[in-house]
Design an enzyme around this catalytic site. Sequence first.
Site, PDB file in Angstrom:
ATOM      1  N   GLY A  26      48.183  39.711  41.066  1.00 37.79           N
ATOM      2  CA  GLY A  26      47.380  40.921  41.044  1.00 37.79           C
ATOM      3  C   GLY A  26      47.701  41.887  42.159  1.00 37.79           C
ATOM      4  O   GLY A  26      48.781  41.877  42.751  1.00 37.79           O
ATOM      5  N   CYS A  27      46.720  42.734  42.474  1.00 35.48           N
ATOM      6  CA  CYS A  27      46.951  43.859  43.380  1.00 35.48           C
ATOM      7  C   CYS A  27      47.280  43.445  44.801  1.00 35.48           C
ATOM      8  O   CYS A  27      47.893  44.217  45.545  1.00 35.48           O
ATOM      9  CB  CYS A  27      45.722  44.772  43.388  1.00 35.48           C
ATOM     10  N   ASN A  28      46.851  42.252  45.214  1.00 29.98           N
ATOM     11  CA  ASN A  28      47.159  41.813  46.580  1.00 29.98           C
ATOM     12  C   ASN A  28      48.574  41.271  46.726  1.00 29.98           C
ATOM     13  O   ASN A  28      49.050  41.036  47.836  1.00 29.98           O
ATOM     14  CB  ASN A  28      46.174  40.729  47.033  1.00 29.98           C
ATOM     15  N   ALA A  29      49.286  41.058  45.599  1.00 29.51           N
ATOM     16  CA  ALA A  29      50.522  40.278  45.601  1.00 29.51           C
ATOM     17  C   ALA A  29      51.651  40.893  46.416  1.00 29.51           C
ATOM     18  O   ALA A  29      52.556  40.178  46.858  1.00 29.51           O
ATOM     19  CB  ALA A  29      50.999  40.052  44.162  1.00 29.51           C
TER      20      ALA A  29
ATOM     21  N   MET B  89      44.223  43.994  48.478  1.00 35.90           N
ATOM     22  CA  MET B  89      43.156  43.110  48.006  1.00 35.90           C
ATOM     23  C   MET B  89      43.264  42.955  46.500  1.00 35.90           C
ATOM     24  O   MET B  89      43.746  43.849  45.807  1.00 35.90           O
ATOM     25  CB  MET B  89      41.784  43.647  48.404  1.00 35.90           C
TER      26      MET B  89
END
Length: 373
Positions: free
Chosen positions: A156-159, A360
């Site tokens: 997801g976006c934190n990756a 995050m």
Amino acid sequence: MRVTQQPVDPAPGNLPEWPGSGAPGILGVGTAVPPASYTQREVLDTFGITDPRIRSVFLGGAIERRNLTLPPMGPDGTPVVEAQGDLLRKHTESGLRLGREAVERCLRDSGASLADVGYLCCVTSTGLLTPGLSALLIRDLGIERSCQRLDVVGMGCNAGLNALNAVSGWAGAHPGELALMVCVEVCSAAYVFDGTMRSSVVNSLFGDGAAAVAVRTPGRPAEEPPPAPALLRFTSHIIPEAVGAMRYDWDEAHGKFSFYLDSEVPYVVGANAETAVARLLAGTGLRGGDIAHWVVHSGGKKVIDSIRVNLELSRHDVRHTTGVLRDHGNLSSGSFLFSYERLRDEKAAVPGDLGVLMTMGPGSTIETALVGW
């Protein structure tokens, strides 16, 4: 969803000296978006959305435009409904185009060539491919067959920061060799159009884009300047009680995967932002006021506002974060690199400055990195 602050464990070690510490550093960056850009109102009109509640979600989120790969129009003048197979092909074809463009721009920015690439890490959460994007990009770009590779899928976006941590580790173990990370997110390949508020929130937020970053540890510290900024340390802060707040799961009714974002996400993230930064700075003697530059994931207006309030940041501190959200929407894992590129181009950072990178996403997780110019 109840979220409580957690005690901060001291981070291991102290802040490395820089420059000249031998820490891996960012050598260059490159970004790419699809050619078609749409205002929020144009997206609503294209899909014939008249529900005032949904229109208010699209028009009230501080996003002006997004680059998207929308479905073709059918004979009736409305967009064709894409099956999961169509979406996967979109992810593959558009993703490879964007990934190639971002890598090529990153290499030009770094003064490097494809022959210099010793490690390639690809990040995506908008499609599952086997073999992954790393193998396909190595083939399409003609990167050396000896190139080591890694695919980070589904985080997801934190990756982006999770992967940058791995890339930094490889670069630290191979001084003088070039490592690349490329985040490829074709978020329009993960849309479900069903008129529900769940899907509408997602469809109003995410855009398509790719971002690549080149990392290297100096091979001859005495003979060449180190890349800047130096990647000094990484930390993670996981919020297990919010594990289901952000997810990408199977929608049985539509026969495809779809995103889900809990309405409490901005407050969960904001409530834990201070703990995440404290963990990053623990043991260094630094405080939040010592950080000159903040590169925060463009998660959405409420997320950015929540982080800003909890960390006592000014609007100026998050200007690039809000600018990327305004111009491109949430670009998932690559968003923070779009903001970093704007900071770099602004030439605001000077030697001796410190910065924090923050992403995050699902887990729920806040990732941070400390960088120094």
